[in-house]
Enzyme design. Structure first.
Site, PDB file in Angstrom:
ATOM      1  N   GLU A  99       0.862  -1.184   0.000  1.00 33.71           N
ATOM      2  CA  GLU A  99       0.000   0.000   0.000  1.00 33.71           C
ATOM      3  C   GLU A  99       0.891   1.224   0.000  1.00 33.71           C
ATOM      4  O   GLU A  99       1.811   1.334   0.811  1.00 33.71           O
ATOM      5  CB  GLU A  99      -0.942   0.040   1.212  1.00 33.71           C
ATOM      6  CG  GLU A  99      -1.809   1.286   1.196  1.00 33.71           C
ATOM      7  CD  GLU A  99      -2.927   1.282   2.227  1.00 33.71           C
ATOM      8  OE1 GLU A  99      -3.472   2.382   2.490  1.00 33.71           O
ATOM      9  OE2 GLU A  99      -3.262   0.214   2.760  1.00 33.71           O
ATOM     10  N   HIS A 101      -0.270   4.573   0.069  1.00 35.39           N
ATOM     11  CA  HIS A 101      -1.180   5.696   0.268  1.00 35.39           C
ATOM     12  C   HIS A 101      -0.442   7.017   0.502  1.00 35.39           C
ATOM     13  O   HIS A 101      -0.921   8.085   0.157  1.00 35.39           O
ATOM     14  CB  HIS A 101      -2.090   5.384   1.467  1.00 35.39           C
ATOM     15  CG  HIS A 101      -3.447   5.976   1.357  1.00 35.39           C
ATOM     16  ND1 HIS A 101      -4.549   5.479   2.005  1.00 35.39           N
ATOM     17  CD2 HIS A 101      -3.908   7.032   0.658  1.00 35.39           C
ATOM     18  CE1 HIS A 101      -5.613   6.196   1.724  1.00 35.39           C
ATOM     19  NE2 HIS A 101      -5.255   7.142   0.899  1.00 35.39           N
ATOM     20  N   GLU A 130      -4.872   0.292  -2.393  1.00 36.22           N
ATOM     21  CA  GLU A 130      -4.735   1.751  -2.486  1.00 36.22           C
ATOM     22  C   GLU A 130      -3.340   2.180  -2.933  1.00 36.22           C
ATOM     23  O   GLU A 130      -2.647   2.919  -2.245  1.00 36.22           O
ATOM     24  CB  GLU A 130      -5.103   2.398  -1.145  1.00 36.22           C
ATOM     25  CG  GLU A 130      -6.593   2.259  -0.847  1.00 36.22           C
ATOM     26  CD  GLU A 130      -7.019   2.979   0.425  1.00 36.22           C
ATOM     27  OE1 GLU A 130      -6.157   3.226   1.295  1.00 36.22           O
ATOM     28  OE2 GLU A 130      -8.217   3.282   0.546  1.00 36.22           O
ATOM     29  N   GLU A 154     -14.105  -3.119   0.427  1.00 36.70           N
ATOM     30  CA  GLU A 154     -14.351  -2.392   1.677  1.00 36.70           C
ATOM     31  C   GLU A 154     -15.713  -1.735   1.561  1.00 36.70           C
ATOM     32  O   GLU A 154     -16.018  -1.100   0.545  1.00 36.70           O
ATOM     33  CB  GLU A 154     -13.283  -1.323   1.940  1.00 36.70           C
ATOM     34  CG  GLU A 154     -11.905  -1.870   2.247  1.00 36.70           C
ATOM     35  CD  GLU A 154     -10.884  -0.773   2.530  1.00 36.70           C
ATOM     36  OE1 GLU A 154     -11.301   0.370   2.876  1.00 36.70           O
ATOM     37  OE2 GLU A 154      -9.677  -1.036   2.408  1.00 36.70           O
TER      38      GLU A 154
END
Length: 496
Positions: free
Chosen positions: A218, A220, A272, A346
């Site tokens: 990830e 992010h 993400e 999600e």
């Protein structure tokens, strides 16, 4: 590596998992890769069949003479065995077997394969054991199926976390988490956002939990621009070739470790991290190793030119009406109807007094290509902290003077940080129940069993009549309603 590990959770330091040194014999079974397929009969009068294929590689095979393989059921009965000459690469094939019970979350039947490497003197050099669940998971005509039947994931996203030990969770923590899942009708977990401890997969095999196994990826933090908008320059790994080796290595390591677990149904490229050519390389590598399991990645939703890196239409926090439009019309890239099965990797965001409109999502199960979702998330992330007055409290982001921080945003679980269920877990339990459709009338009750493989015979139904909130009549009954069936059961209700 920290650029690839910017998951949304507590930043903690240290060793979180057991570190081991393993001694291996000179002649050693280095890899065992299993295919344990189950084929349900498609016509009446024919038998269900199962077939085991195993590919083994040996280091220094010249010291070994034979490979002895035995497959046993849960009672220790031998259901298949073979002996063959040893060389560097061994292929085991059971042929078509009947009277094999399939694996599913509803009925997680496991078998045990034992492989013995025997030397020229007849002594056993090494013994390898592997639990096996016979099941076939495929995308067929745009629908994910398990053993030939459409599956619906009633899932949650789970971080490894404990209020006292942080990310160093124990085996008992994992057993408690499995117990919570089974008691609350959660049949699936996404390992957000990294492969979990190995023992967790053993438990999911044994007790029956479907897994999306997610690569430790990830990024992010590279999105930290005005408006939290990713750009080609800031995206990591994006299409930057210098990141490809590291990312492919991560999914390779996960798949090599977890391949043989029947609970693992889907591989995930990560979370993400935008999209790009690196994800194409990861996707190709995943399907080179495993041509059967689907590959999941949500990030391509935002960059439709990379829609080919996922076999599943996966979205986060899409409204129910938005999902319904996809199920009717398709994606912006394919407006002539949906091309891939849909999941919400999600949804619901179980923070505070949430999950109130979850029925809008479970109502979408009437669409065959809607195949469930994963609630964010499993457990509140808070640290049990001793205060100066000797009392303790659960502390979250910002309570330690840490800045920047998302404050209480780490507290969005179905479980409180001390692993006690939150009130909203009861709502989830009801809506995830496979026997939630029960209608009462004057002559009895109608039960709809939405399980795919098991009847209601092992369940106890408790009937009660209340007057002013107090029980005036109660009876416990057993009703045997077949999987996928609806049945009206006569009840002799008390006259008064």
């Amino acid at each position: 590596a920290s650029w690839l590990e910017d998951q949304d959770f507590w930043r903690l330091h240290g060793l979180f998992r057991t570190v081991e040194l393993a001694a291996q014999p000179h002649t050693h079974v280095e890899t065992v890769q299993l295919e344990a397929d189950y084929t349900a009969a498609d016509t009446a009068g024919t038998a269900d069949t199962a077939e085991l294929n195993a590919a083994l590689t040996l280091r220094n095979p010249a010291d070994a003479m034979t490979i002895e393989s035995t497959l046993r059921d849960g009672d220790g009965n031998v259901v298949w065995e073979s002996t063959q000459a040893c060389n560097g690469e061994i292929a085991l094939n059971s042929g078509k077997m009947t009277n094999i019970a399939p694996w599913s979350a509803e009925s997680p039947t496991l078998y045990t394969l034992t492989v013995r490497v025997v030397g020229h003197d007849g002594a056993i050099i090494e013994t390898v054991t592997q639990k096996i669940g016979f099941r076939t998971f495929r995308i067929e005509n745009g629908i994910m199926t398990l053993n030939g039947k459409r599956i619906v994931f009633k899932g949650a996203d789970r971080h490894e976390f404990d209020a006292k030990r942080g990310r160093a969770i124990t085996r008992q923590d994992m057993i408690d988490d499995i117990t919570f899942c089974k008691r609350h009708n959660i049949n699936a977990i996404r390992t957000s956002h990294y492969p979990n401890q190995e023992y967790w997969y053993d438990l999911c095999d044994e007790y029956g939990i479907y897994l999306i196994d997610e690569t430790n990826l990830e990024t992010h933090g590279s999105w930290c621009l005005p408006g939290d908008v990713v750009t080609e320059d800031s995206a990591v790994p994006g299409s930057k070739p210098e990141w490809e080796g590291a990312c492919v290595d991560r999914i390779n390591s996960m798949m090599r470790r977890d391949y043989n677990h029947p609970s693992v149904l889907i591989w995930s490229l990560g979370n993400e991290s935008s999209a790009g050519e690196v994800f194409r390389a990861m996707y190709r590598h995943a399907h080179t190793i495993d041509p059967n399991r689907p590959v999941h990645y949500e990030g391509s939703v935002h960059m439709r030119e990379f829609e080919d890196v996922t076999d599943i239409e996966s979205r986060m926090y899409a409204h129910a009406d938005e999902i319904e439009r996809y199920l009717n019309d398709g994606s912006p890239a394919h407006t002539d109807g949906p091309k891939k099965p849909y999941i919400s990797c999600e949804y619901m965001h179980a923070m505070g007094n949430s999950c109130g409109n979850m029925d809008e999502y479970t109502a979408l199960e009437r669409y065959p290509m809607y195949q469930g979702g994963f609630i964010w998330d499993f457990i509140d992330q808070a640290i049990e902290t001793k205060l100066p007055d000797g009392t303790t409290r659960m502390c979250y982001g910002g309570d330690f003077g840490d800045r920047p921080s998302d404050y209480e945003f780490s507290g969005d679980g179905l479980l409180f940080a001390d692993r006690t269920p939150s009130p909203k877990a009861q709502d989830v339990k009801q809506l995830y129940d496979e026997c939630r459709h029960i209608a009462v009338d004057a002559s009895g009750i109608t039960i709809i069993n939405d399980n795919l493989f098991v009847s209601t015979a092992d369940s106890t139904f408790v009937l009660r009549i209340l007057a002013d909130g107090k029980t005036v009549w109660s009876s416990s009954r057993r009703f045997d309603v077949a999987a996928g069936a609806s049945e009206h059961v006569e009840i002799d209700w008390p006259v008064d």
